[in-house]
Design an enzyme around this catalytic site. Sequence first.
Site, PDB file in Angstrom:
ATOM      1  N   LYS A  23       0.842  -1.143  -0.116  1.00 50.32           N
ATOM      2  CA  LYS A  23       0.036   0.086   0.057  1.00 50.32           C
ATOM      3  C   LYS A  23       0.864   1.357   0.027  1.00 50.32           C
ATOM      4  CE  LYS A  23      -2.295   0.954   3.983  1.00 50.32           C
ATOM      5  NZ  LYS A  23      -1.878   2.069   4.387  1.00 50.32           N
ATOM      6  N   SER A  24       2.008   1.204   0.791  1.00 51.88           N
ATOM      7  CA  SER A  24       2.845   2.260   0.957  1.00 51.88           C
ATOM      8  C   SER A  24       3.281   2.581  -0.512  1.00 51.88           C
ATOM      9  CB  SER A  24       3.862   2.136   1.741  1.00 51.88           C
ATOM     10  OG  SER A  24       3.398   1.855   3.102  1.00 51.88           O
ATOM     11  N   ARG A  99      -7.867  13.010  13.352  1.00 48.36           N
ATOM     12  CA  ARG A  99      -6.373  12.846  13.069  1.00 48.36           C
ATOM     13  C   ARG A  99      -5.857  14.219  12.621  1.00 48.36           C
ATOM     14  NH1 ARG A  99      -5.207   7.290  10.060  1.00 48.36           N
ATOM     15  NH2 ARG A  99      -3.262   7.827  10.711  1.00 48.36           N
ATOM     16  N   GLN A 148       4.570  10.605   6.845  1.00 46.07           N
ATOM     17  CA  GLN A 148       3.829  10.871   5.647  1.00 46.07           C
ATOM     18  C   GLN A 148       3.580  12.570   5.100  1.00 46.07           C
ATOM     19  OE1 GLN A 148      -0.091   9.003   6.493  1.00 46.07           O
ATOM     20  NE2 GLN A 148       0.912   7.125   6.498  1.00 46.07           N
ATOM     21  N   ASP A 289       4.719   0.034  12.590  1.00 46.29           N
ATOM     22  CA  ASP A 289       3.553  -0.597  12.293  1.00 46.29           C
ATOM     23  C   ASP A 289       3.749  -1.985  12.832  1.00 46.29           C
ATOM     24  OD1 ASP A 289       2.131   1.406  11.476  1.00 46.29           O
ATOM     25  OD2 ASP A 289       2.590   1.196   9.076  1.00 46.29           O
ATOM     26  N   LYS A 316      -2.693   6.665  14.960  1.00 47.36           N
ATOM     27  CA  LYS A 316      -2.915   5.890  13.766  1.00 47.36           C
ATOM     28  C   LYS A 316      -4.419   5.880  13.651  1.00 47.36           C
ATOM     29  CE  LYS A 316       1.558   4.952  12.590  1.00 47.36           C
ATOM     30  NZ  LYS A 316       2.143   4.999  11.403  1.00 47.36           N
TER      31      LYS A 316
END
Length: 408
Positions: A23-24, A99, A148, A289, A316
């Site tokens: 996904k990253s 968030r 990110q 993670d 998260k």
Amino acid sequence: MKHITLFRAHNLSNGIIHLPGSKSESNRALLVNALCETSGNIDNLAIARDTQIMQALIATDDSKFNAQDAGTVMRFMTAYLAVTKNNTEITGSGHMKKRPIGILVEALRSLGVEISYLEKEGFPPLKIGGLSKQESSFIEVASNVSSQYISALLMIGPKLPQGLTLKLKGDPVSTPYIDMTVSIMQHFGVKVDVVEQSYKVEPQLYTFKPFQVESDWSGASYWYSIFALSNLQELTLAGLKANSFQGDSMIATLMEKFGVVTRFEGNTAILTQQEADLPKEIDFIKCPDLAQTFAVLCATLGHKCTFLGLQTLKIKETDRVKAIKIELQKVGGDFIEEDNKWILIPIPAEKLPEIREVSIKTYDDHRMAMAFAALATKMDVHFDNSAVVNKSYPTFWDDLKRLGFRSE
């Protein structure tokens, strides 16, 4: 929400797991591809819901965007919209609105982007007017928060009229993800000068080149844990590279202490067993993670361990520190925070054989479900939401069945 029960697995079969794309990597490649003068197709894209959301938002001509519960999408698309469109809005799910995104917003404002909060200061949703005139080419960002933010800014750097120099303050977290971003930018023809904790990107064009996404090391981590707790003698994980930019590829090295050896043959990782030498502490600063995976693994092995580098876990998909603590307490373990250290208290060895079943709450967090699935090597595990894995690994439950787990 559809519940699912994993029944205790007594005898698993050696096999091959074909992991989905990362996904990253997928979300970074999609954004950079969209910034190319002429875009192309990305191979082995993740089947994760987050990646599907990213694809859909990049493709739309609408002025209103919904990142839903995808944090990477929210951050990457905010930066993308700032340099590609005018007068847009981006929102997300109820949890996404809790968030923080203030660090990214302030950085974009310093560049000259018109951007404002539509509801609560510092949080989505956002109104993005766009960039009419670049006010500065230099940004200094605190590096002890989500990488990110940094990746989002770096990827739009080549599109800025004056380019971008980004300097990190303090000790960075999840640096492999920044390295991944730089690597993908370079693959698409952009030069990035890196000196210590400073990144310089001149104005330049992205040029499409064929790109294949590596399989997901985060998804691989759950199989490492299951392998260590099971009767399996060998397990093959397809699609993984020995030299990977994914931070969670550190699982291969970390698991050596837990008695799991990784041998690479081409783009395939083959796991075998060796004698364990369990560590007293693990630093997750570059791979936060993985914390849930190791929390369940250590707890089940009866191994007390100190965890370091979990500063970002509370922002998260859920407060993962709190979630780990609550769920481990159900089986006699605990997760205690003391002075920026987290002490993993394992399940008492004498109690483990007596536990027949446990109900695990997922907190709408895919990693809670997949990490706690390893408990099914010792007991029946009931999960409140089977669909939560769709965020990153939709075929996870089916892959468990391939090794011999039963579920309903």
